[in-house]
Scaffold this motif. Structure first.
Motif, PDB file in Angstrom:
ATOM      1  N   TYR A 128       0.900  -1.077  -0.183  1.00  0.00           N
ATOM      2  CA  TYR A 128       0.314  -0.188   0.045  1.00  0.00           C
ATOM      3  C   TYR A 128       1.276   0.900  -0.520  1.00  0.00           C
ATOM      4  CZ  TYR A 128      -4.029  -2.578   1.333  1.00  0.00           C
ATOM      5  OH  TYR A 128      -5.504  -3.178   1.194  1.00  0.00           O
ATOM      6  N   ARG A 129       0.514   2.157  -0.159  1.00  0.00           N
ATOM      7  CA  ARG A 129       1.483   3.798  -0.233  1.00  0.00           C
ATOM      8  C   ARG A 129       0.162   4.582   0.272  1.00  0.00           C
ATOM      9  NH1 ARG A 129       1.706   4.714  -6.889  1.00  0.00           N
ATOM     10  NH2 ARG A 129      -0.409   5.690  -7.119  1.00  0.00           N
TER      11      ARG A 129
ATOM     12  N   GLN B  66      -5.198   9.970   1.373  1.00  0.00           N
ATOM     13  CA  GLN B  66      -5.698   8.297   2.414  1.00  0.00           C
ATOM     14  C   GLN B  66      -4.318   6.988   2.176  1.00  0.00           C
ATOM     15  OE1 GLN B  66      -9.753   7.390   1.547  1.00  0.00           O
ATOM     16  NE2 GLN B  66      -9.997   8.675   3.710  1.00  0.00           N
ATOM     17  N   ARG B  67      -4.863   5.771   2.303  1.00  0.00           N
ATOM     18  CA  ARG B  67      -3.661   4.792   2.111  1.00  0.00           C
ATOM     19  C   ARG B  67      -4.260   4.270   1.430  1.00  0.00           C
ATOM     20  NH1 ARG B  67      -0.976   1.664   6.763  1.00  0.00           N
ATOM     21  NH2 ARG B  67       0.128   3.544   7.467  1.00  0.00           N
ATOM     22  N   GLU B  68      -3.112   3.731   0.041  1.00  0.00           N
ATOM     23  CA  GLU B  68      -3.798   3.186  -1.508  1.00  0.00           C
ATOM     24  C   GLU B  68      -3.970   1.502  -1.278  1.00  0.00           C
ATOM     25  OE1 GLU B  68      -4.520   5.009  -4.382  1.00  0.00           O
ATOM     26  OE2 GLU B  68      -1.480   5.511  -4.561  1.00  0.00           O
ATOM     27  N   LEU B  69      -4.410   0.951  -1.993  1.00  0.00           N
ATOM     28  CA  LEU B  69      -3.647  -0.342  -2.462  1.00  0.00           C
ATOM     29  C   LEU B  69      -2.701  -0.133  -3.594  1.00  0.00           C
ATOM     30  CD1 LEU B  69      -3.429  -3.462  -2.037  1.00  0.00           C
ATOM     31  CD2 LEU B  69      -5.664  -3.666  -3.500  1.00  0.00           C
ATOM     32  N   VAL B  70      -1.692  -0.836  -3.262  1.00  0.00           N
ATOM     33  CA  VAL B  70      -0.648  -0.963  -4.951  1.00  0.00           C
ATOM     34  C   VAL B  70      -1.065  -2.043  -5.444  1.00  0.00           C
ATOM     35  CG1 VAL B  70       1.426  -0.178  -5.876  1.00  0.00           C
ATOM     36  CG2 VAL B  70       1.234   0.692  -4.258  1.00  0.00           C
ATOM     37  N   ALA B  71       0.100  -2.836  -4.743  1.00  0.00           N
ATOM     38  CA  ALA B  71      -0.738  -4.380  -5.552  1.00  0.00           C
ATOM     39  C   ALA B  71      -0.870  -5.596  -4.068  1.00  0.00           C
ATOM     40  CB  ALA B  71       1.007  -4.645  -6.248  1.00  0.00           C
ATOM     41  N   THR B  72      -1.240  -6.915  -4.505  1.00  0.00           N
ATOM     42  CA  THR B  72      -1.175  -8.077  -4.126  1.00  0.00           C
ATOM     43  C   THR B  72      -0.985  -8.868  -4.921  1.00  0.00           C
ATOM     44  OG1 THR B  72      -3.537  -8.435  -4.641  1.00  0.00           O
ATOM     45  CG2 THR B  72      -3.217  -6.903  -2.450  1.00  0.00           C
TER      46      THR B  72
ATOM     47  N   TYR C 277      -3.373  -5.496  -9.543  1.00  0.00           N
ATOM     48  CA  TYR C 277      -2.587  -3.849  -9.248  1.00  0.00           C
ATOM     49  C   TYR C 277      -3.573  -3.217  -8.716  1.00  0.00           C
ATOM     50  CZ  TYR C 277       1.372  -7.047 -10.274  1.00  0.00           C
ATOM     51  OH  TYR C 277       2.649  -7.807 -10.728  1.00  0.00           O
ATOM     52  N   ALA C 278      -3.398  -1.675  -9.047  1.00  0.00           N
ATOM     53  CA  ALA C 278      -4.535  -1.086  -9.069  1.00  0.00           C
ATOM     54  C   ALA C 278      -3.682   0.084 -10.253  1.00  0.00           C
ATOM     55  CB  ALA C 278      -3.547   0.711  -8.219  1.00  0.00           C
TER      56      ALA C 278
ATOM     57  N   ASP D 225       1.225  -2.153 -15.541  1.00  0.00           N
ATOM     58  CA  ASP D 225       2.114  -2.386 -16.504  1.00  0.00           C
ATOM     59  C   ASP D 225       3.450  -1.220 -16.911  1.00  0.00           C
ATOM     60  OD1 ASP D 225      -0.269  -1.209 -18.703  1.00  0.00           O
ATOM     61  OD2 ASP D 225       0.338  -3.548 -17.949  1.00  0.00           O
ATOM     62  N   ARG D 226       3.332  -0.439 -14.885  1.00  0.00           N
ATOM     63  CA  ARG D 226       4.986   0.096 -14.060  1.00  0.00           C
ATOM     64  C   ARG D 226       5.421  -0.788 -13.147  1.00  0.00           C
ATOM     65  NH1 ARG D 226       4.437   4.647 -12.412  1.00  0.00           N
ATOM     66  NH2 ARG D 226       2.260   4.846 -11.596  1.00  0.00           N
ATOM     67  N   PHE D 227       4.794  -1.042 -12.548  1.00  0.00           N
ATOM     68  CA  PHE D 227       4.892  -2.157 -11.083  1.00  0.00           C
ATOM     69  C   PHE D 227       4.878  -3.509 -10.945  1.00  0.00           C
ATOM     70  CE2 PHE D 227       4.709   1.970  -8.012  1.00  0.00           C
ATOM     71  CZ  PHE D 227       4.737   2.734  -8.731  1.00  0.00           C
ATOM     72  N   THR D 228       5.752  -4.092 -11.102  1.00  0.00           N
ATOM     73  CA  THR D 228       5.361  -5.761 -10.780  1.00  0.00           C
ATOM     74  C   THR D 228       5.756  -6.364  -9.410  1.00  0.00           C
ATOM     75  OG1 THR D 228       6.137  -5.975 -13.100  1.00  0.00           O
ATOM     76  CG2 THR D 228       6.108  -8.180 -11.578  1.00  0.00           C
TER      77      THR D 228
END
Length: 121
Positions: free
Chosen positions: A36-37, A43-49, A58-59, A64-67
């Protein structure tokens, strides 16, 4: 059980960073792991699980940018961040659902301490 995150820092827009988060302690099993970030004033938001079978989510803002990936033998989750943008600036937190060896039938949600990522324009 503890989670400790590493790898934040300052990077120019378009650059890359790799975050790591290692779980330690009396671990019986680790289920879903994620990142999360929280940006300043937001607010804290989900990035990836990533689930223990490898299924990822992924959010929209980072797909396509984060793995996200994990090494189950090392109890570690990674976040490879490419093509970074100033709007990716935030404190990144890792999280995991973990059952420990004393009560292996129950999983609890744990959070790491956060690692700061700053992307300059």
């Amino acid at each position: 059980v503890q989670l400790q995150a590493f790898g934040g820092g300052l990077v120019q827009a378009g650059g890359s960073l790799r975050l790591s988060c290692a779980a330690s302690g009396n671990i019986f099993s680790i289920y879903v792991m994620g990142w999360y970030r929280q940006a300043p004033g937001k607010q804290r938001e989900l990035v990836a699980t990533i689930r223990n079978g490898g299924t990822t989510t992924y959010a929209d803002s980072v797909e396509d940018r984060f793995t996200i990936s994990r090494d189950n033998a090392k109890s570690t989750v990674y976040l490879q961040m490419n093509s970074l943008k100033p709007e990716d600036t935030a404190v990144y937190y890792c999280t995991a659902d973990i059952s420990d060896t004393t009560r292996y039938w129950i999983s609890k949600n744990y959070w790491g301490q956060g690692t700061e990522v700053t992307v300059s324009s």
